[in-house]
Design an enzyme around this catalytic site. Structure first.
Site, PDB file in Angstrom:
ATOM      1  N   ASP A 156       4.901 -16.634  -3.477  1.00 23.09           N
ATOM      2  CA  ASP A 156       3.620 -16.499  -3.353  1.00 23.09           C
ATOM      3  C   ASP A 156       2.943 -17.429  -3.430  1.00 23.09           C
ATOM      4  O   ASP A 156       2.954 -18.206  -4.591  1.00 23.09           O
ATOM      5  CB  ASP A 156       3.092 -14.618  -2.870  1.00 23.09           C
ATOM      6  CG  ASP A 156       2.822 -13.993  -1.827  1.00 23.09           C
ATOM      7  OD1 ASP A 156       4.190 -14.611  -1.002  1.00 23.09           O
ATOM      8  OD2 ASP A 156       1.559 -13.403  -1.681  1.00 23.09           O
ATOM      9  N   TYR A 181       3.169  -0.624  -7.703  1.00 22.85           N
ATOM     10  CA  TYR A 181       3.138   1.343  -7.358  1.00 22.85           C
ATOM     11  C   TYR A 181       4.464   1.931  -7.834  1.00 22.85           C
ATOM     12  O   TYR A 181       5.753   2.598  -7.784  1.00 22.85           O
ATOM     13  CB  TYR A 181       3.776   0.991  -5.613  1.00 22.85           C
ATOM     14  CG  TYR A 181       3.079   0.610  -4.762  1.00 22.85           C
ATOM     15  CD1 TYR A 181       2.251   1.658  -4.028  1.00 22.85           C
ATOM     16  CD2 TYR A 181       3.020  -0.345  -4.263  1.00 22.85           C
ATOM     17  CE1 TYR A 181       1.676   1.605  -3.304  1.00 22.85           C
ATOM     18  CE2 TYR A 181       2.491  -0.702  -3.183  1.00 22.85           C
ATOM     19  CZ  TYR A 181       1.633   0.128  -2.817  1.00 22.85           C
ATOM     20  OH  TYR A 181       0.461  -0.422  -1.880  1.00 22.85           O
ATOM     21  N   GLU A 248       7.805  -7.832   3.781  1.00 20.97           N
ATOM     22  CA  GLU A 248       7.834  -6.926   1.980  1.00 20.97           C
ATOM     23  C   GLU A 248       8.883  -5.886   2.668  1.00 20.97           C
ATOM     24  O   GLU A 248       9.913  -5.418   2.107  1.00 20.97           O
ATOM     25  CB  GLU A 248       6.771  -6.844   1.866  1.00 20.97           C
ATOM     26  CG  GLU A 248       6.669  -6.158   0.692  1.00 20.97           C
ATOM     27  CD  GLU A 248       5.223  -5.823  -0.362  1.00 20.97           C
ATOM     28  OE1 GLU A 248       4.886  -7.004  -1.411  1.00 20.97           O
ATOM     29  OE2 GLU A 248       4.707  -5.169   0.106  1.00 20.97           O
TER      30      GLU A 248
HETATM   31  N1  UDP Z   1       0.226 -18.007   4.188  1.00 15.28           N
HETATM   32  C1  UDP Z   1       0.578 -19.465   4.416  1.00 15.28           C
HETATM   33  N2  UDP Z   1      -1.018 -19.398   5.532  1.00 15.28           N
HETATM   34  C2  UDP Z   1      -1.598 -17.938   5.809  1.00 15.28           C
HETATM   35  C3  UDP Z   1      -0.947 -16.695   5.889  1.00 15.28           C
HETATM   36  C4  UDP Z   1       0.210 -16.511   4.708  1.00 15.28           C
HETATM   37  O1  UDP Z   1       0.572 -19.863   3.733  1.00 15.28           O
HETATM   38  O2  UDP Z   1      -2.618 -17.859   6.679  1.00 15.28           O
HETATM   39  C5  UDP Z   1       1.681 -17.574   3.557  1.00 15.28           C
HETATM   40  C6  UDP Z   1       1.459 -18.204   1.424  1.00 15.28           C
HETATM   41  O3  UDP Z   1       2.325 -18.271   1.271  1.00 15.28           O
HETATM   42  C7  UDP Z   1       1.132 -16.284   1.102  1.00 15.28           C
HETATM   43  C8  UDP Z   1       2.224 -15.660   1.712  1.00 15.28           C
HETATM   44  O4  UDP Z   1       2.509 -16.729   3.152  1.00 15.28           O
HETATM   45  O5  UDP Z   1       1.243 -16.257   0.249  1.00 15.28           O
HETATM   46  C9  UDP Z   1       1.692 -14.414   2.356  1.00 15.28           C
HETATM   47  O6  UDP Z   1       0.418 -13.786   2.840  1.00 15.28           O
HETATM   48  P1  UDP Z   1      -0.272 -13.927   2.091  1.00 15.28           P
HETATM   49  O7  UDP Z   1      -0.428 -13.678   1.015  1.00 15.28           O
HETATM   50  O8  UDP Z   1      -1.364 -13.847   2.807  1.00 15.28           O
HETATM   51  O9  UDP Z   1       0.372 -11.787   1.765  1.00 15.28           O
HETATM   52  P2  UDP Z   1      -0.140 -10.812   0.761  1.00 15.28           P
HETATM   53  O10 UDP Z   1       0.332 -10.616  -0.427  1.00 15.28           O
HETATM   54  O11 UDP Z   1      -2.042 -10.664   0.504  1.00 15.28           O
HETATM   55  O12 UDP Z   1       1.142  -9.686   1.166  1.00 15.28           O
HETATM   56 MN    MN Z   2       0.137 -13.376  -1.936  1.00 14.21          MN
END
Ligand code: UDP
Ligand code: MN
Length: 299
Positions: A156, A181, A248
């Site tokens: 991420d 968790y 996930e």
């Molecule tokens: N991501 C992105 N643009 C967006 C949403 C998500 O590039 O508008 C990519 C980014 O790499 C991010 C990953 O998808 O780290 C996972 O999404 P996010 O971090 O929002 O999920 P979370 O970690 O909050 O579950």
């Molecule tokens: Mn993220």
């Protein structure tokens, strides 16, 4: 207790097992899974020794990162902190997927580190962006990584490195224990619980809840993860069903039946907003605090 389960065309016999602990009742961390995979914590490895083993192998670690839409704002901290902490002294090739190549910060990378920008179309749904990561990873492995790298991590971008992340994290198939968790009874894990979804996991099953922000391993093994999850996501999409935590959820299903050969402790995936706990001596990689409404293209 024994029971049979039908899956993938065959009937297989499975033994029900108890949920493995991550922290023992004495407060000490558990360093091996019940299938004998190491769980990597500070103190379980010697960084100098483990680096010297991998140094002889001349390996390349591909690292895929996605930054679409407003997530390009996370790139600077991600890359700068990676250059300080992530496989320092080893060959790292970042493959950065973005819809705005001009927003990629110009950075002087460490020795042996290189970055390739891969331009992709933008999307107006964040679910679409995160779901497509598996497919893009699958295609990148087919077209390039098979020839260009030994290991691959998909990370991420809304994250930062605070400590060493090195060769101790390498192995055939790598998952990270989600920081939220690791002391939760598995019935309460946020696995997908609707049997209609390919990501479905029954309440009585599960080892750990793995974070979707980190997938890693040998190129060939990560290819199987990406391909399988992409297929499962396609089947769900055709039924208009989206798993609780998108990819996930599918990753957790994959790891339940294809156990990681090494598990990274929550040191390798923390959350900036989460208070430190006794068992975590060092935070190596952490999800930064973000305002979802401000960074995502849709609610
Ligand atoms: N991501 C992105 N643009 C967006 C949403 C998500 O590039 O508008 C990519 C980014 O790499 C991010 C990953 O998808 O780290 C996972 O999404 P996010 O971090 O929002 O999920 P979370 O970690 O909050 O579950
Ligand atoms: Mn993220």
């Amino acid at each position: 207790m024994q029971y049979t389960e039908k899956r993938m065309g065959g009937t297989r016999l499975r033994l029900a097992h108890n949920q493995p602990s991550v922290v023992g009742s004495d407060g000490k961390v558990i360093t091996v899974t019940p299938w004998l995979a190491p769980i990597v914590w500070e103190g379980t490895f010697d960084p100098t020794l483990i680096d010297s083993i991998y140094k002889q192998q001349n390996i390349t670690i591909a690292t895929t990162v996605f930054a679409l839409g407003k997530y390009t704002q996370f790139l600077k901290d991600f890359l700068e902190s990676a250059e300080q902490n992530y496989f320092v002294g080893f060959c790292v090739h970042y493959y950065l997927f973005t819809d705005q190549p001009q927003q990629v910060p110009k950075l002087k990378l460490g020795e042996g580190h290189q970055l390739t920008v891969v331009e992709v179309p933008s999307s107006n749904r964040w679910q679409e962006i995160t779901l497509r990561r598996m497919e893009r990873l699958e295609k990148l492995i087919e077209s390039r990584l098979i020839n260009e790298a030994d290991y691959v991590f998909s990370l991420d971008v809304d994250t930062k490195f605070y400590g060493r992340w090195g060769t101790e994290s390498l192995g055939r198939l790598i998952g990270v224990i989600h920081p939220g968790y690791y002391q939760t009874p598995r019935e309460q894990f946020p696995y997908e619980r609707r049997p209609e979804s390919q990501a479905f996991i029954p309440r009585a099953e599960g080892d750990y809840y793995y974070g979707g922000a980190v997938i890693g391993g040998l190129v060939k093994d990560v290819y199987e993860v990406a391909k399988t999850c992409r297929k499962q996501l396609d089947i769900d999409a055709a039924k208009s069903i989206e798993a609780a935590w998108q990819e996930e959820s599918h990753l957790n299903k994959y790891f339940l039946y294809n156990k990681p050969s090494k598990v990274l402790s929550p040191e390798y995936l923390w959350q900036d907003l989460k208070a430190r706990t006794n068992e975590v001596k060092i935070i190596r990689f952490s999800q930064v605090i973000k305002n979802y409404a401000a960074v995502r293209p849709n609610p």
